[in-house]
Scaffold this motif. Structure first.
Motif, PDB file in Angstrom:
ATOM      1  N   ILE A   5     -17.778  37.117  38.595  1.00  0.00           N
ATOM      2  CA  ILE A   5     -17.393  35.803  39.120  1.00  0.00           C
ATOM      3  C   ILE A   5     -18.362  35.319  40.191  1.00  0.00           C
ATOM      4  CG2 ILE A   5     -15.642  34.577  40.491  1.00  0.00           C
ATOM      5  CD1 ILE A   5     -14.822  34.894  37.592  1.00  0.00           C
ATOM      6  N   ILE A   6     -18.787  36.206  41.103  1.00  0.00           N
ATOM      7  CA  ILE A   6     -19.612  35.760  42.230  1.00  0.00           C
ATOM      8  C   ILE A   6     -21.067  35.491  41.846  1.00  0.00           C
ATOM      9  CG2 ILE A   6     -18.139  36.818  43.967  1.00  0.00           C
ATOM     10  CD1 ILE A   6     -20.102  39.135  44.140  1.00  0.00           C
ATOM     11  N   THR A   7     -21.422  35.715  40.588  1.00  0.00           N
ATOM     12  CA  THR A   7     -22.769  35.326  40.153  1.00  0.00           C
ATOM     13  C   THR A   7     -22.828  33.837  39.822  1.00  0.00           C
ATOM     14  OG1 THR A   7     -22.317  35.829  37.819  1.00  0.00           O
ATOM     15  CG2 THR A   7     -23.189  37.612  39.196  1.00  0.00           C
ATOM     16  N   ASN A   8     -21.674  33.181  39.828  1.00  0.00           N
ATOM     17  CA  ASN A   8     -21.592  31.762  39.491  1.00  0.00           C
ATOM     18  C   ASN A   8     -21.573  30.900  40.752  1.00  0.00           C
ATOM     19  OD1 ASN A   8     -20.853  31.726  36.358  1.00  0.00           O
ATOM     20  ND2 ASN A   8     -19.728  33.412  37.307  1.00  0.00           N
ATOM     21  N   ASN A   9     -21.788  29.617  40.576  1.00  0.00           N
ATOM     22  CA  ASN A   9     -21.758  28.670  41.691  1.00  0.00           C
ATOM     23  C   ASN A   9     -20.312  28.288  41.979  1.00  0.00           C
ATOM     24  OD1 ASN A   9     -22.048  26.673  43.579  1.00  0.00           O
ATOM     25  ND2 ASN A   9     -23.378  25.360  42.338  1.00  0.00           N
ATOM     26  N   LEU A  10     -19.705  28.963  42.942  1.00  0.00           N
ATOM     27  CA  LEU A  10     -18.282  28.755  43.230  1.00  0.00           C
ATOM     28  C   LEU A  10     -18.012  27.482  44.016  1.00  0.00           C
ATOM     29  CD1 LEU A  10     -17.203  32.426  44.019  1.00  0.00           C
ATOM     30  CD2 LEU A  10     -17.072  31.168  41.862  1.00  0.00           C
ATOM     31  N   LYS A  11     -19.065  26.769  44.379  1.00  0.00           N
ATOM     32  CA  LYS A  11     -18.862  25.456  45.012  1.00  0.00           C
ATOM     33  C   LYS A  11     -18.353  24.444  43.989  1.00  0.00           C
ATOM     34  CE  LYS A  11     -22.451  25.886  48.580  1.00  0.00           C
ATOM     35  NZ  LYS A  11     -23.705  25.278  49.116  1.00  0.00           N
ATOM     36  N   VAL A  12     -18.724  24.666  42.740  1.00  0.00           N
ATOM     37  CA  VAL A  12     -18.369  23.681  41.714  1.00  0.00           C
ATOM     38  C   VAL A  12     -17.590  24.279  40.546  1.00  0.00           C
ATOM     39  CG1 VAL A  12     -20.308  22.172  42.262  1.00  0.00           C
ATOM     40  CG2 VAL A  12     -20.607  23.980  40.562  1.00  0.00           C
ATOM     41  N   GLU A  13     -17.644  25.598  40.372  1.00  0.00           N
ATOM     42  CA  GLU A  13     -16.976  26.218  39.234  1.00  0.00           C
ATOM     43  C   GLU A  13     -15.695  26.925  39.676  1.00  0.00           C
ATOM     44  OE1 GLU A  13     -19.670  27.730  35.955  1.00  0.00           O
ATOM     45  OE2 GLU A  13     -20.959  28.054  37.704  1.00  0.00           O
ATOM     46  N   PRO A  14     -14.537  26.474  39.219  1.00  0.00           N
ATOM     47  CA  PRO A  14     -13.266  27.102  39.580  1.00  0.00           C
ATOM     48  C   PRO A  14     -13.150  28.513  39.014  1.00  0.00           C
ATOM     49  CG  PRO A  14     -12.943  24.905  38.626  1.00  0.00           C
ATOM     50  CD  PRO A  14     -14.353  25.301  38.346  1.00  0.00           C
ATOM     51  N   ILE A  15     -12.567  29.398  39.783  1.00  0.00           N
ATOM     52  CA  ILE A  15     -12.406  30.780  39.340  1.00  0.00           C
ATOM     53  C   ILE A  15     -11.520  30.853  38.090  1.00  0.00           C
ATOM     54  CG2 ILE A  15     -11.422  33.032  39.954  1.00  0.00           C
ATOM     55  CD1 ILE A  15     -12.408  32.552  42.798  1.00  0.00           C
ATOM     56  N   PHE A  16     -10.452  30.075  38.051  1.00  0.00           N
ATOM     57  CA  PHE A  16      -9.569  30.096  36.878  1.00  0.00           C
ATOM     58  C   PHE A  16     -10.352  29.743  35.617  1.00  0.00           C
ATOM     59  CE2 PHE A  16      -4.894  29.572  38.426  1.00  0.00           C
ATOM     60  CZ  PHE A  16      -5.034  30.728  39.157  1.00  0.00           C
ATOM     61  N   SER A  17     -11.177  28.711  35.684  1.00  0.00           N
ATOM     62  CA  SER A  17     -11.949  28.292  34.518  1.00  0.00           C
ATOM     63  C   SER A  17     -12.954  29.362  34.111  1.00  0.00           C
ATOM     64  CB  SER A  17     -12.677  26.975  34.805  1.00  0.00           C
ATOM     65  OG  SER A  17     -11.757  25.920  34.975  1.00  0.00           O
ATOM     66  N   LEU A  18     -13.581  29.992  35.098  1.00  0.00           N
ATOM     67  CA  LEU A  18     -14.533  31.058  34.792  1.00  0.00           C
ATOM     68  C   LEU A  18     -13.841  32.220  34.092  1.00  0.00           C
ATOM     69  CD1 LEU A  18     -16.613  31.062  38.098  1.00  0.00           C
ATOM     70  CD2 LEU A  18     -17.444  30.392  35.829  1.00  0.00           C
ATOM     71  N   LEU A  19     -12.704  32.623  34.610  1.00  0.00           N
ATOM     72  CA  LEU A  19     -11.972  33.736  34.006  1.00  0.00           C
ATOM     73  C   LEU A  19     -11.647  33.441  32.546  1.00  0.00           C
ATOM     74  CD1 LEU A  19      -9.484  34.656  36.899  1.00  0.00           C
ATOM     75  CD2 LEU A  19     -11.338  36.090  36.033  1.00  0.00           C
ATOM     76  N   GLU A  20     -11.137  32.231  32.306  1.00  0.00           N
ATOM     77  CA  GLU A  20     -10.653  31.927  30.961  1.00  0.00           C
ATOM     78  C   GLU A  20     -11.767  31.523  30.002  1.00  0.00           C
ATOM     79  OE1 GLU A  20      -6.092  30.626  31.365  1.00  0.00           O
ATOM     80  OE2 GLU A  20      -7.489  29.046  31.946  1.00  0.00           O
ATOM     81  N   ARG A  21     -12.648  30.640  30.440  1.00  0.00           N
ATOM     82  CA  ARG A  21     -13.613  30.049  29.510  1.00  0.00           C
ATOM     83  C   ARG A  21     -14.904  30.852  29.386  1.00  0.00           C
ATOM     84  NH1 ARG A  21     -12.919  23.784  31.659  1.00  0.00           N
ATOM     85  NH2 ARG A  21     -10.670  23.624  31.212  1.00  0.00           N
ATOM     86  N   LYS A  22     -15.320  31.474  30.467  1.00  0.00           N
ATOM     87  CA  LYS A  22     -16.587  32.201  30.411  1.00  0.00           C
ATOM     88  C   LYS A  22     -16.400  33.683  30.114  1.00  0.00           C
ATOM     89  CE  LYS A  22     -21.022  32.670  32.773  1.00  0.00           C
ATOM     90  NZ  LYS A  22     -21.861  32.217  33.909  1.00  0.00           N
ATOM     91  N   TYR A  23     -15.308  34.255  30.663  1.00  0.00           N
ATOM     92  CA  TYR A  23     -15.143  35.703  30.521  1.00  0.00           C
ATOM     93  C   TYR A  23     -13.973  36.098  29.623  1.00  0.00           C
ATOM     94  CZ  TYR A  23     -18.533  35.585  34.269  1.00  0.00           C
ATOM     95  OH  TYR A  23     -19.666  35.326  35.016  1.00  0.00           O
ATOM     96  N   GLY A  24     -13.342  35.116  29.001  1.00  0.00           N
ATOM     97  CA  GLY A  24     -12.317  35.415  28.007  1.00  0.00           C
ATOM     98  C   GLY A  24     -11.101  36.144  28.535  1.00  0.00           C
ATOM     99  N   ILE A  25     -10.699  35.830  29.779  1.00  0.00           N
ATOM    100  CA  ILE A  25      -9.521  36.465  30.380  1.00  0.00           C
ATOM    101  C   ILE A  25      -8.446  35.391  30.557  1.00  0.00           C
ATOM    102  CG2 ILE A  25      -8.622  37.757  32.352  1.00  0.00           C
ATOM    103  CD1 ILE A  25     -11.500  38.698  32.879  1.00  0.00           C
ATOM    104  N   PRO A  26      -7.541  35.248  29.596  1.00  0.00           N
ATOM    105  CA  PRO A  26      -6.512  34.204  29.700  1.00  0.00           C
ATOM    106  C   PRO A  26      -5.521  34.487  30.823  1.00  0.00           C
ATOM    107  CG  PRO A  26      -6.019  35.668  27.885  1.00  0.00           C
ATOM    108  CD  PRO A  26      -7.378  36.076  28.387  1.00  0.00           C
ATOM    109  N   LEU A  27      -5.135  33.440  31.522  1.00  0.00           N
ATOM    110  CA  LEU A  27      -4.129  33.575  32.570  1.00  0.00           C
ATOM    111  C   LEU A  27      -2.781  33.173  31.987  1.00  0.00           C
ATOM    112  CD1 LEU A  27      -6.194  32.083  35.523  1.00  0.00           C
ATOM    113  CD2 LEU A  27      -5.774  34.500  35.006  1.00  0.00           C
ATOM    114  N   ILE A  28      -1.846  34.108  31.981  1.00  0.00           N
ATOM    115  CA  ILE A  28      -0.564  33.905  31.300  1.00  0.00           C
ATOM    116  C   ILE A  28       0.511  33.383  32.253  1.00  0.00           C
ATOM    117  CG2 ILE A  28       1.199  34.968  29.861  1.00  0.00           C
ATOM    118  CD1 ILE A  28      -1.640  34.901  28.632  1.00  0.00           C
ATOM    119  N   GLU A  29       0.601  33.987  33.416  1.00  0.00           N
ATOM    120  CA  GLU A  29       1.631  33.598  34.373  1.00  0.00           C
ATOM    121  C   GLU A  29       1.238  34.070  35.764  1.00  0.00           C
ATOM    122  OE1 GLU A  29       5.275  35.445  33.269  1.00  0.00           O
ATOM    123  OE2 GLU A  29       4.524  37.493  33.522  1.00  0.00           O
TER     124      GLU A  29
END
Length: 244
Positions: free
Chosen positions: A155-179
């Motif tokens: 996660i910290i290799t990305n630009n966290l000023k503009v990229e949300p962590i939730f979006s990175l988890l789900e869209r870039k790293y394939g980790i769906p957030l269920i609840e």
């Protein structure tokens, strides 16, 4: 018109100023005229002006900044706690422009609380991310995010000023957030939080602990969120349990 004439003087002052705020004559951040100016304009006493201003404060339309003056307040953001969503998604839904300021990212040993929420062993290394989240350039939330080490290092290799962590988890790293599990309480802003949110130490803030889970009931994100109490309200809708 008769009702307006019969209303208390302070009510008429309050109504006129309230309408000017609603119509955009006085905009968010604008300073209201001085007490002396309002006294001359409305031909009323100082007590009348002060009561009108206090009523506007109570309605959340203006705020008094000690030693500076009275200013048109930003309207409170209403955040519905009905589904799991991130800050950026929430602000976009409300028509606000979200931005972030990253304070720091580091690898730290998990304390007992962090370890418990992420189901790790105390002392196990995790990635800690601290950010200030802004809506329309106004600091709204001070966030501490804790991630398991392997996920966090990505996660910290990305630009966290503009990229949300939730979006990175789900869209870039394939980790769906269920609840997620939320715990919310009202607290007084400590020094670090107050400084980040640009409020006085001791100001009321909402403190939220949020643990987000992926498939298999696995926790992947633990956060401590501090929202300004003067700029946000949380609402939810609850169904009544059917009696048997």
């Amino acid at each position: 018109m008769v009702a307006a004439q019969d209303s208390p003087l302070y009510s008429r002052v309050e109504t006129v100023l309230g309408c000017e705020i609603a119509d955009g004559v006085l905009q968010v951040g604008d300073q209201l005229p001085t007490e002396d100016s309002l006294i001359a304009r409305f031909e009323v006493s100082r007590i009348t002006v002060r009561r009108a201003i206090q009523n506007l404060v109570s309605r959340g339309l203006v705020e008094i900044r000690r030693g500076v003056g009275t200013f048109v307040a930003a309207p409170k953001i209403t955040h519905e706690l009905t589904e799991l969503s991130g800050f950026v998604e929430d602000m976009h839904a409300l028509g606000r422009k979200p931005t972030a300021r990253v304070i720091d990212t580091e690898v730290v040993p998990a304390d007992a609380t962090v370890a418990s929420h992420l189901r790790l062993t105390k002392g196990q290394r995790v990635v800690k991310i601290r950010r200030v989240r802004l809506a329309d350039r106004v600091p709204l939330s001070f966030d501490e995010t804790y991630l398991p080490l392997e996920i966090g290092k990505k996660i910290i290799t990305n630009n966290l000023k503009v990229e949300p962590i939730f979006s990175l988890l789900e869209r870039k790293y394939g980790i769906p957030l269920i609840e997620a599990e939320y715990r919310l309480e009202a607290v007084a802003a400590e020094t670090e939080v107050a400084s980040a949110l640009r409020v006085k130490q001791g100001s009321p803030v909402f403190r939220i602990e949020r643990t987000s889970y992926t498939a298999g009931d696995r926790p992947v994100d633990y956060e401590r969120l501090h929202y300004r109490g003067d700029l946000i309200r949380f609402v939810t809708r609850l169904a009544r349990k059917v009696s048997r």
